[in-house]
Design a protein around this motif. Sequence first.
Motif, mmCIF file in Angstrom:
data_model
loop_
_atom_site.group_PDB
_atom_site.id
_atom_site.type_symbol
_atom_site.label_atom_id
_atom_site.label_comp_id
_atom_site.label_asym_id
_atom_site.label_seq_id
_atom_site.Cartn_x
_atom_site.Cartn_y
_atom_site.Cartn_z
ATOM 1 N N GLN A 6 -0.161 38.008 16.275
ATOM 2 C CA GLN A 6 1.097 37.730 15.833
ATOM 3 C C GLN A 6 1.972 38.566 14.905
ATOM 4 O OE1 GLN A 6 -0.847 34.041 13.864
ATOM 5 N NE2 GLN A 6 0.552 32.750 15.189
ATOM 6 N N GLY A 7 1.336 39.742 14.771
ATOM 7 C CA GLY A 7 1.922 40.750 13.970
ATOM 8 C C GLY A 7 2.236 40.359 12.490
ATOM 9 N N ARG A 8 1.334 39.573 11.746
ATOM 10 C CA ARG A 8 1.571 39.164 10.527
ATOM 11 C C ARG A 8 0.651 40.060 9.437
ATOM 12 N NH1 ARG A 8 1.141 32.639 10.835
ATOM 13 N NH2 ARG A 8 1.757 32.621 8.622
ATOM 14 N N SER A 9 0.901 39.652 8.075
ATOM 15 C CA SER A 9 0.135 40.575 7.282
ATOM 16 C C SER A 9 -1.218 40.322 6.957
ATOM 17 C CB SER A 9 0.991 40.382 6.060
ATOM 18 O OG SER A 9 0.752 39.038 5.190
ATOM 19 N N PRO A 10 -1.994 41.132 6.579
ATOM 20 C CA PRO A 10 -3.610 40.573 5.981
ATOM 21 C C PRO A 10 -3.521 39.543 5.091
ATOM 22 C CG PRO A 10 -3.073 43.033 6.134
ATOM 23 C CD PRO A 10 -1.839 42.369 6.269
ATOM 24 N N PHE A 11 -2.453 39.454 4.238
ATOM 25 C CA PHE A 11 -2.378 38.574 3.404
ATOM 26 C C PHE A 11 -2.249 37.076 3.985
ATOM 27 C CE2 PHE A 11 -0.335 35.551 0.216
ATOM 28 C CZ PHE A 11 -1.240 35.620 -0.934
ATOM 29 N N ASP A 12 -1.376 36.818 5.057
ATOM 30 C CA ASP A 12 -1.458 35.736 5.862
ATOM 31 C C ASP A 12 -2.669 35.308 6.481
ATOM 32 O OD1 ASP A 12 1.508 35.206 5.765
ATOM 33 O OD2 ASP A 12 1.808 36.854 7.081
ATOM 34 N N THR A 13 -3.695 36.636 6.797
ATOM 35 C CA THR A 13 -4.672 36.161 7.275
ATOM 36 C C THR A 13 -5.875 35.624 6.456
ATOM 37 O OG1 THR A 13 -4.872 38.088 8.697
ATOM 38 C CG2 THR A 13 -6.849 37.172 8.347
ATOM 39 N N SER A 14 -5.515 36.117 4.940
ATOM 40 C CA SER A 14 -6.379 35.381 3.919
ATOM 41 C C SER A 14 -6.121 34.096 3.877
ATOM 42 C CB SER A 14 -6.235 36.245 2.607
ATOM 43 O OG SER A 14 -4.827 36.121 2.070
ATOM 44 N N LEU A 15 -4.795 33.625 3.789
ATOM 45 C CA LEU A 15 -4.161 32.329 3.452
ATOM 46 C C LEU A 15 -4.869 31.462 4.571
ATOM 47 C CD1 LEU A 15 -0.609 32.671 2.442
ATOM 48 C CD2 LEU A 15 -2.575 32.176 0.889
ATOM 49 N N ALA A 16 -4.929 31.728 5.856
ATOM 50 C CA ALA A 16 -5.464 31.041 6.898
ATOM 51 C C ALA A 16 -6.942 30.849 6.779
ATOM 52 C CB ALA A 16 -5.059 31.772 8.371
ATOM 53 N N MET A 17 -7.684 31.699 6.270
ATOM 54 C CA MET A 17 -9.207 31.498 6.137
ATOM 55 C C MET A 17 -9.534 30.823 4.780
ATOM 56 S SD MET A 17 -10.110 32.554 8.845
ATOM 57 C CE MET A 17 -11.983 32.967 8.674
ATOM 58 N N ILE A 18 -8.697 30.699 3.912
ATOM 59 C CA ILE A 18 -9.152 30.193 2.719
ATOM 60 C C ILE A 18 -9.874 28.592 3.025
ATOM 61 C CG2 ILE A 18 -8.078 28.816 0.555
ATOM 62 C CD1 ILE A 18 -6.585 31.340 0.006
ATOM 63 N N PRO A 19 -9.178 27.817 3.768
ATOM 64 C CA PRO A 19 -9.765 26.513 4.015
ATOM 65 C C PRO A 19 -11.270 26.446 4.476
ATOM 66 C CG PRO A 19 -7.682 26.366 4.747
ATOM 67 C CD PRO A 19 -7.929 27.854 4.461
ATOM 68 N N PHE A 20 -11.614 27.540 5.351
ATOM 69 C CA PHE A 20 -12.862 27.693 5.770
ATOM 70 C C PHE A 20 -13.886 28.126 4.937
ATOM 71 C CE2 PHE A 20 -15.915 30.763 7.929
ATOM 72 C CZ PHE A 20 -16.675 29.909 8.454
ATOM 73 N N ASN A 21 -13.438 29.425 4.111
ATOM 74 C CA ASN A 21 -14.420 30.041 3.410
ATOM 75 C C ASN A 21 -14.524 29.227 2.077
ATOM 76 O OD1 ASN A 21 -14.907 32.803 4.734
ATOM 77 N ND2 ASN A 21 -12.735 33.176 4.490
ATOM 78 N N LEU A 22 -13.617 28.482 1.521
ATOM 79 C CA LEU A 22 -13.933 27.529 0.395
ATOM 80 C C LEU A 22 -14.523 26.633 0.688
ATOM 81 C CD1 LEU A 22 -12.893 27.066 -2.644
ATOM 82 C CD2 LEU A 22 -11.071 25.921 -1.820
ATOM 83 N N THR A 23 -14.619 26.160 1.889
ATOM 84 C CA THR A 23 -15.337 24.934 2.095
ATOM 85 C C THR A 23 -16.877 25.463 2.494
ATOM 86 O OG1 THR A 23 -13.579 23.866 3.355
ATOM 87 C CG2 THR A 23 -15.748 22.983 3.704
ATOM 88 N N VAL A 24 -17.158 26.537 3.081
ATOM 89 C CA VAL A 24 -18.447 27.184 3.105
ATOM 90 C C VAL A 24 -19.024 27.545 1.899
ATOM 91 C CG1 VAL A 24 -19.783 29.250 3.913
ATOM 92 C CG2 VAL A 24 -18.105 28.010 5.445
ATOM 93 N N PHE A 25 -18.228 27.986 0.732
ATOM 94 C CA PHE A 25 -18.747 28.150 -0.446
ATOM 95 C C PHE A 25 -19.154 26.872 -1.226
ATOM 96 C CE2 PHE A 25 -17.270 28.324 -5.313
ATOM 97 C CZ PHE A 25 -18.439 29.013 -5.400
ATOM 98 N N VAL A 26 -18.357 25.924 -1.212
ATOM 99 C CA VAL A 26 -18.478 24.706 -1.890
ATOM 100 C C VAL A 26 -19.948 24.067 -1.459
ATOM 101 C CG1 VAL A 26 -17.847 22.350 -2.437
ATOM 102 C CG2 VAL A 26 -16.220 24.474 -2.669
ATOM 103 N N THR A 27 -19.915 23.821 -0.025
ATOM 104 C CA THR A 27 -20.999 23.198 0.715
ATOM 105 C C THR A 27 -22.415 23.928 0.308
ATOM 106 O OG1 THR A 27 -19.474 22.487 2.648
ATOM 107 C CG2 THR A 27 -21.740 22.465 2.908
ATOM 108 N N ALA A 28 -22.242 25.321 0.611
ATOM 109 C CA ALA A 28 -23.471 25.939 0.334
ATOM 110 C C ALA A 28 -24.101 25.752 -0.868
ATOM 111 C CB ALA A 28 -23.184 27.556 0.614
ATOM 112 N N MET A 29 -23.421 25.671 -1.986
ATOM 113 C CA MET A 29 -23.596 25.352 -3.370
ATOM 114 C C MET A 29 -24.354 23.937 -3.757
ATOM 115 S SD MET A 29 -23.335 27.829 -5.413
ATOM 116 C CE MET A 29 -23.183 27.016 -7.150
#
Length: 539
Positions: A316-339
């Motif tokens: 898509q030619g978008r920025s790394p920050f766009d990538t971070s925003l797209a992955m936040i739901p996944f990574n945040l959920t993994v963090f909370v669930t693992a805890m």
Amino acid sequence: MTTDQARPPETSERSSWLPLVCFFFAQVLMSFNVAALPVSIGGMVDDFDVAPTAVSTTIVAYGIAVAALVMLGGKLGQRVGWVKIFRIVVFTFACSSVLMIVSQSVTWAIAGQAVAGASAAFIVPALVALIAENYKGDQQASAVGSLGSARAISGMSAFFLGGALGSLVGWRPVFMIVLVFAVIVFALSFTLRPDTGDRSIDIDVVAAVLIGIAVVLLTVGFNNLNAWGVFFADDAAPFDLVGVSPAPVLIIVGLVIGQAFFLWTRRRQRSGRVPLVDLSVLGSSRERAAVYAMFIVVAMEAALNFTVPLYIQIVQGRSPFDTSLAMIPFNLTVFVTAMLVVRVYKTYSPRIIGTAAFILTTIALVWLAFVVTNNWQTMSTIIGLIVFGIGQGALVTLVFNVLVTSAPKARAGDVGSIRGTTQNLASAVGTATIGALLVSILGFAVASSVASHPELPDDLVSQVDLDNVNFVSNDGLRETLSTQTTASPQQIDAAIEVNEDSRLSTLKYGLLILAGISATAIIPASRLPGYRKGEIPEG
């Protein structure tokens, strides 16, 4: 090994949580480094002028080094002393981040990740052994859970910080953060109780060589399936065997040598000699199921963490920050669930949790395959990532806890070695395999679309190497067609349309393949322990 062995009774005395702070940051150090690599794909591609698949070799190099050396690291830790070896390798990890910061080519970056992986090969078993040494009972389960949450929060923060820094400054400052973490862990290591190790421990050099060669061959083979050919050798292959690609040959030879390692280790144990890793920690079907589940869940996570940044930044030619925003739901959920998952151990058995978690990941991947579009911020896509994160977070902590709690403290280093080998081999294989699959599917999709498109004549297609199709942005494709072919503006627009459609369909097929892999783990997950915490273990 079963869980009904005699163990010393647990005491009600609570240990200090200060050592856990050191362990937590050590896990953050390793996980942040690994998570920073995918979000840096775009910047490294631009800096080094290489293909995305070449940059993915940095991820594979890290995984190879850890998986090949972690069993040796486990034994050296027992011989030299866990705290002493821990400090040494944290220092070398810091050196690897310096190498990443000053990298002049992708070769430097690959070397830096190889050093980081070699260092992590000692840190991984050290963390398990030190947790077993410092904590018991509920505290041990919480400590194990903290490592799972550390992996998740590292992924989330690496994607967010890496995305922001990558968009504003560049990818190199991300590894300055890795360097800072290494310094923090090194300083905290002086709060750990020193140990002397056991100089009488004999290191099985033959087994170390066998497992090292097996891991290298397997990973290199999987990583080059696309570049060298899935079966027949491509022009880029360094050699061929009667026309057959070396990639599948290396995989087969790696599997054979891996079997030789197990045969040698069992023979050594029967003779009463100390093995490189005690296979008794995998003595029951429950522990073997946990290892299989760990391999699948880590491979899926690595595949997703490579696929999403690849698609957003390169396609898509978008920025790394766009990538971070797209992955936040996944990574945040993994963090909370693992805890939080450790809180349900008294209510549900690992068997129920593991089976339910794999069902969730399978459903989520199928859902994503049908709803994903060029916009990753749609509610349907976010829901899919959240559901996948719930299953992933539960599994990350669960399978590790099953292995740790099923073994006595004296075998904690062996558990750590098996964990490290499994996780990092799975990460390397997951990244390499999904990359090869996506590029192969893309090639078929592009060839099929081009052949049936009325505005793309044969004489234009002959000017483009369809046998070497890779992921490229619309702007990059437009520039290539404009400067290197005789394509008219209308034909370039048609090619862009084919590129967009083929890439999206490739992503959907890739997600369905991951869903199939997830589904294969549902039945093995039913072999996880069926008892709840506090109940009498199964025999």
